[in-house]
Scaffold this active site. Structure first.
Site, mmCIF file in Angstrom:
data_model
loop_
_atom_site.group_PDB
_atom_site.id
_atom_site.type_symbol
_atom_site.label_atom_id
_atom_site.label_comp_id
_atom_site.label_asym_id
_atom_site.label_seq_id
_atom_site.Cartn_x
_atom_site.Cartn_y
_atom_site.Cartn_z
ATOM 1 N N ASP A 241 44.731 39.268 41.325
ATOM 2 C CA ASP A 241 43.947 40.236 42.101
ATOM 3 C C ASP A 241 44.822 41.369 42.621
ATOM 4 O O ASP A 241 44.554 41.927 43.691
ATOM 5 C CB ASP A 241 43.280 39.526 43.288
ATOM 6 C CG ASP A 241 42.503 38.292 42.854
ATOM 7 O OD1 ASP A 241 41.728 38.414 41.904
ATOM 8 O OD2 ASP A 241 42.681 37.219 43.462
ATOM 9 N N GLY A 242 45.877 41.700 41.904
ATOM 10 C CA GLY A 242 46.781 42.764 42.334
ATOM 11 C C GLY A 242 48.215 42.340 42.127
ATOM 12 O O GLY A 242 48.497 41.173 41.817
ATOM 13 N N SER A 266 46.566 46.020 45.756
ATOM 14 C CA SER A 266 45.853 44.802 46.153
ATOM 15 C C SER A 266 44.372 45.069 45.938
ATOM 16 O O SER A 266 43.802 45.954 46.566
ATOM 17 C CB SER A 266 46.133 44.456 47.616
ATOM 18 O OG SER A 266 45.358 43.338 48.002
ATOM 19 N N ARG A 267 43.743 44.298 45.051
ATOM 20 C CA ARG A 267 42.341 44.559 44.718
ATOM 21 C C ARG A 267 41.376 43.878 45.676
ATOM 22 O O ARG A 267 40.171 44.061 45.573
ATOM 23 C CB ARG A 267 42.054 44.099 43.289
ATOM 24 C CG ARG A 267 42.921 44.795 42.257
ATOM 25 C CD ARG A 267 42.519 44.471 40.833
ATOM 26 N NE ARG A 267 43.465 45.092 39.909
ATOM 27 C CZ ARG A 267 44.463 44.471 39.337
ATOM 28 N NH1 ARG A 267 44.673 43.197 39.603
ATOM 29 N NH2 ARG A 267 45.280 45.091 38.518
ATOM 30 N N VAL A 268 41.887 43.072 46.599
ATOM 31 C CA VAL A 268 41.030 42.339 47.527
ATOM 32 C C VAL A 268 41.443 42.567 48.971
ATOM 33 O O VAL A 268 40.615 42.763 49.852
ATOM 34 C CB VAL A 268 41.083 40.813 47.222
ATOM 35 C CG1 VAL A 268 40.254 40.032 48.227
ATOM 36 C CG2 VAL A 268 40.603 40.532 45.816
#
Length: 411
Positions: A241-242, A266-268
């Protein structure tokens, strides 16, 4: 699996490696288990604080997230993961450090650091050294994940570090070639992507009905000559997620931790970030990227206008503020105070070599005079206008007393 594993150094078969007493009163779970279903999962909304300014402010991680740490050798990947473990001492987070194919001396250093800092009591170190058989190296991360899932299923928050999955992939390649499986790209077997995806999919934040625990993964992968497009790194970037990219160029310039903010994402975590961070660091990533571009142009000796010069000076102070010593995590409230002072220009009139002392003054001010505000911010409170103004006045006064400078001003 079980509570008695805490504080121990073991291998994937449960054999103690720390000369401690034999393990007993433990359950046994299979090392290969199905990942939590979609129904069991909850959104990632609680921060996993690392204590590192450059990560918590700009590449935040949430509980239940999988954040890849990627970089060439000797760029500080293990140190970054270790700092994150050390920062969990006061948060009741179970930490598991999984060493795959590492030198025994490197693992000993990690264990000594955990023991001296008091973090080993709430941690498990699972080791497969480079001298161990490829089969043992192959099962080690799966065994460590099962140990983590036992705590997660009991409502605990768990952090697991895989150090590193490059060596894990090589061990699996060795096994696969011995089994005469057809080799693919770089002689890896065709299911190498599935190997790591089924491991990392087991990290999740569970819904309250499923116990409410979480498993946060920090897999580490090593690149060669900064080649992010190699086979294993690209596989892991697409699974996670990144990523936090550690640059050898920044390492050579003594910008530590050497987090390259342009290639890190960071995708979250921004959804799990404390609200006060968003208020003080919302546009910091963009302004920092602009500063790096302006600084590159400034090297050509061109004449710069006043706004460009001020942007470069502010960016240099931002880079200095984001530097941090190894194994010295900083609480979120003190990080927020530092970023607020930076954004409001309180550091603009200081020399670069005075920034370190200014940081100590600001941290001491936040720690000694704003304890209720610190607790409120770390519990998710917002930094309202009156609190912000009081904090800025206190920081301005403290800096004026501690650092001789002609004028300390800030809007």
């Amino acid at each position: 699996v079980g509570q008695r594993l805490l504080g121990r150094v073991i291998d994937a078969s449960g054999r103690p490696l720390d000369d401690g007493e034999p393990l007993h009163d433990l359950e046994r779970w299979p090392i290969e288990r199905a990942a939590p279903s979609i129904i069991e999962r909850a959104p990632v909304s609680v921060p996993m604080a690392t204590g590192l300014k450059s990560v918590d402010a700009l590449v935040p991680i949430g509980r239940g997230q999988r954040e890849l740490i990627v970089g060439d050798r000797q760029t500080g990947k293990t140190s970054l993961a270790l700092d994150t473990i050390l920062n969990q001492r006061s948060d009741d987070v179970v930490c598991i450090y999984c060493a795959i194919g590492q030198r025994a001396s490197a693992v000993v250093r990690v264990v000594q650091t955990l023991r001296h800092s008091g973090a080993l009591a709430n941690s498990i170190v699972v080791v497969a050294s480079g001298d161990d058989p490829a089969g043992l190296q192959f099962i080690t991360p799966f065994a460590a994940t099962t140990m983590a899932e036992w705590f997660m299923r009991r409502g605990r928050d768990v952090l697991i570090v895989y150090d590193d999955l490059t060596r894990h992939a090589r061990a699996y390649r060795e096994l696969s070639l011995l089994l005469r499986r057809p080799p693919g790209r770089e002689a890896f077997p065709g299911d190498i992507f599935y190997l790591h995806s089924r491991l990392l999919e087991r990290s999740a934040r569970l819904d309250a009905r499923a116990g409410g625990g979480s498993l946060t993964a920090l897999p580490i992968v090593e690149t060669q000559a900064q080649n992010l497009s190699a086979y294993i790194p690209t596989n892991l970037v697409s699974i996670t997620d990144g990523q936090i990219y550690l640059s050898p160029d920044l390492q050579h310039k003594a910008v530590l931790p050497a987090v390259d903010l342009g290639k890190s994402v960071s995708r979250v975590g921004s959804r799990a970030q404390l609200p006060a961070y968003r208020e003080v660091a919302g546009d910091l990533r963009l302004s920092y990227a602009q500063f790096e571009e302006l600084e590159a142009f400034a090297r050509f000796g061109t004449r710069l206008d006043e706004s460009t010069r001020s942007a470069i000076e502010r960016g240099r102070r931002a880079r200095e503020v984001l530097k941090q010593r190894e194994h010295e995590p900083i609480p979120a409230s003190e990080q927020i105070a530092l970023l607020l002072a930076l954004n409001r220009g309180l550091l603009d009139r200081l020399d670069i070599d005075q920034i370190s002392k200014a940081e100590q003054v600001i941290q001491a001010t936040m720690r000694d005079s704003f304890q209720p505000l610190s607790q409120e911010l770390e519990l998710g409170g917002r930094l309202d206008e009156s609190s912000r103004n009081r904090l800025l006045e206190a920081i301005r006064a403290a800096l004026a007393d501690a650092i001789p400078v002609a004028e300390l001003s800030g809007s």
